[in-house]
Design an enzyme around this catalytic site. Structure first.
Site, PDB file in Angstrom:
ATOM      1  N   LYS A 180       0.844  -1.201   0.000  1.00 51.49           N
ATOM      2  CA  LYS A 180       0.000   0.000   0.000  1.00 51.49           C
ATOM      3  C   LYS A 180       0.880   1.251   0.000  1.00 51.49           C
ATOM      4  O   LYS A 180       0.608   2.214  -0.729  1.00 51.49           O
ATOM      5  CB  LYS A 180      -0.940   0.009   1.208  1.00 51.49           C
TER       6      LYS A 180
ATOM      7  N   GLN B 215      -4.473  -1.160   9.663  1.00 48.01           N
ATOM      8  CA  GLN B 215      -4.474  -2.529   9.135  1.00 48.01           C
ATOM      9  C   GLN B 215      -5.093  -3.491  10.140  1.00 48.01           C
ATOM     10  O   GLN B 215      -4.755  -3.479  11.324  1.00 48.01           O
ATOM     11  CB  GLN B 215      -3.031  -2.958   8.793  1.00 48.01           C
TER      12      GLN B 215
ATOM     13  N   ASP C  71     -10.904   3.163   4.271  1.00 45.19           N
ATOM     14  CA  ASP C  71     -11.340   1.761   4.242  1.00 45.19           C
ATOM     15  C   ASP C  71     -12.865   1.655   4.179  1.00 45.19           C
ATOM     16  O   ASP C  71     -13.399   0.575   3.881  1.00 45.19           O
ATOM     17  CB  ASP C  71     -10.869   1.039   5.515  1.00 45.19           C
TER      18      ASP C  71
HETATM   19  N1  GUN Z   1      -7.256  -6.567   6.528  1.00 45.34           N
HETATM   20  C1  GUN Z   1      -7.753  -7.336   5.531  1.00 45.34           C
HETATM   21  N2  GUN Z   1      -8.338  -6.568   4.592  1.00 45.34           N
HETATM   22  C2  GUN Z   1      -8.203  -5.295   4.990  1.00 45.34           C
HETATM   23  C3  GUN Z   1      -8.593  -4.043   4.430  1.00 45.34           C
HETATM   24  O1  GUN Z   1      -9.203  -3.934   3.376  1.00 45.34           O
HETATM   25  N3  GUN Z   1      -8.271  -2.949   5.157  1.00 45.34           N
HETATM   26  C4  GUN Z   1      -7.622  -3.022   6.344  1.00 45.34           C
HETATM   27  N4  GUN Z   1      -7.354  -1.886   6.992  1.00 45.34           N
HETATM   28  N5  GUN Z   1      -7.234  -4.161   6.885  1.00 45.34           N
HETATM   29  C5  GUN Z   1      -7.537  -5.284   6.213  1.00 45.34           C
END
Ligand code: GUN
Length: 296
Positions: free
Chosen positions: A54, A98, A121
């Site tokens: 990311k 995350q 998100d």
């Molecule tokens: N963990 C698994 N998928 C995601 C996501 O799309 N965003 C975040 N922040 N954590 C995750």
């Protein structure tokens, strides 16, 4: 195999190229780049890989990245304190915490602390509610990516029968909301659903998001259906000690019946990061009082 392969990598590259153009125009207009802050708590290797990619994609799109790595023993209060500081920081347009978080931290509480305007998100209850009521929202990246692939494949999905397998807040529920928004007829199936194979057999569109390797079999798929596989499961490979990635769908079987299918890897996965970048530049526009970029 008769199904067309849906190329998520190419679709994601196309979105990322358009995001980079919008970022450049934003910088010309405002004198600053959109900023994305990521927070990783602990040392889970898979999460570390996701967060690193990311961060890399953020830079490649011309955006500012702010990476915060906290130790596993970080307290909930310390994490909430960091979220508050990022909420107040004008350079930061998007905040991504995350998941999963360590067990001693209340995930819902942390998500609720994020400024909804920076919740790239789309997990904050305000954004979930806005999506459910048809208002402008920040939309969770993975289901948004699935919708993008579906529309690319089918054009309009109005009137289609869609089955979403899985009811998580991250994928299943927002996916169902997006499909309803496109006037599909939507069934959400889950672990208590009776006769799941029969339910799936009715669907023109199958979205598998359960996290069980190859659970959806080829004879569950209606001939000509479009299959979107959100699963990323690591399973032992034939060779000693090696692992391989498989989806929630038995790919080889389903590809004989479906009209189009996403592979794992290279299907939905790349779209998630592309949509995160898209959400960040959209959040930057909204926070600056600018109209949403037309190109995205
Ligand atoms: N963990 C698994 N998928 C995601 C996501 O799309 N965003 C975040 N922040 N954590 C995750």
């Amino acid at each position: 195999m008769t199904a067309r392969l849906i190329d998520g990598k190419a679709a994601a590259l196309d979105i990322r190229r358009r995001v980079a153009e919008v970022v450049a125009a934003f910088r010309t207009r405002t004198g600053r780049s959109p900023g994305l802050a990521t927070i990783l708590v602990g040392e889970d290797p898979a999460s570390a890989v996701y967060v690193r990619s990311k961060g890399k994609a953020t830079g490649e799109a011309g955006m500012e990245g702010f990476s915060h790595q906290l130790t596993e023993s970080t307290s909930e209060a310390q994490l909430l304190d960091l979220v508050e500081r990022l909420n107040a920081d004008d350079q930061v347009d998007g905040i991504l915490v995350q998941l999963p978080l360590p067990k001693h931290i209340d995930t819902d509480r942390v998500i609720a602390a994020i400024d909804p305007a920076k919740d790239v998100d789309g997990f904050h209850p305000v954004n979930a509610g806005r999506l459910a009521t048809g208002l402008d929202a920040l939309i969770p990246c993975t289901p948004f990516g699935c919708l993008h692939l579906l529309k690319q494949e089918l054009g309009s999905i109005a009137g289609k029968d869609a089955v979403v397998i899985g009811r998580s807040n991250i994928v299943g529920k927002p996916m169902a909301m997006l499909l309803i928004g496109e006037s599909a007829t939507v069934t959400i199936a889950h672990s208590k659903t009776r006769d799941l194979p029969d339910v799936v057999r009715r669907a023109d569109i199958v979205i598998a998001a359960v996290g069980r390797p190859e659970m959806v079999r080829g004879d569950w798929i209606k001939p000509g259906a479009v299959v979107i596989d959100v699963g990323i499961n690591r399973v032992p490979a034939a060779e000693d000690g090696k692992t391989r990635l498989v989806g929630d769908v038995a790919f080889d079987e389903a590809a004989k019946v479906a009209s189009a299918i996403t592979p794992v890897p290279g299907g939905v996965g790349p779209l998630t990061i592309a949509m995160l970048l898209r959400n960040t530049v959209v959040a930057a526009h909204r926070r600056s009082g600018l109209a949403d970029p037309q190109a995205l």
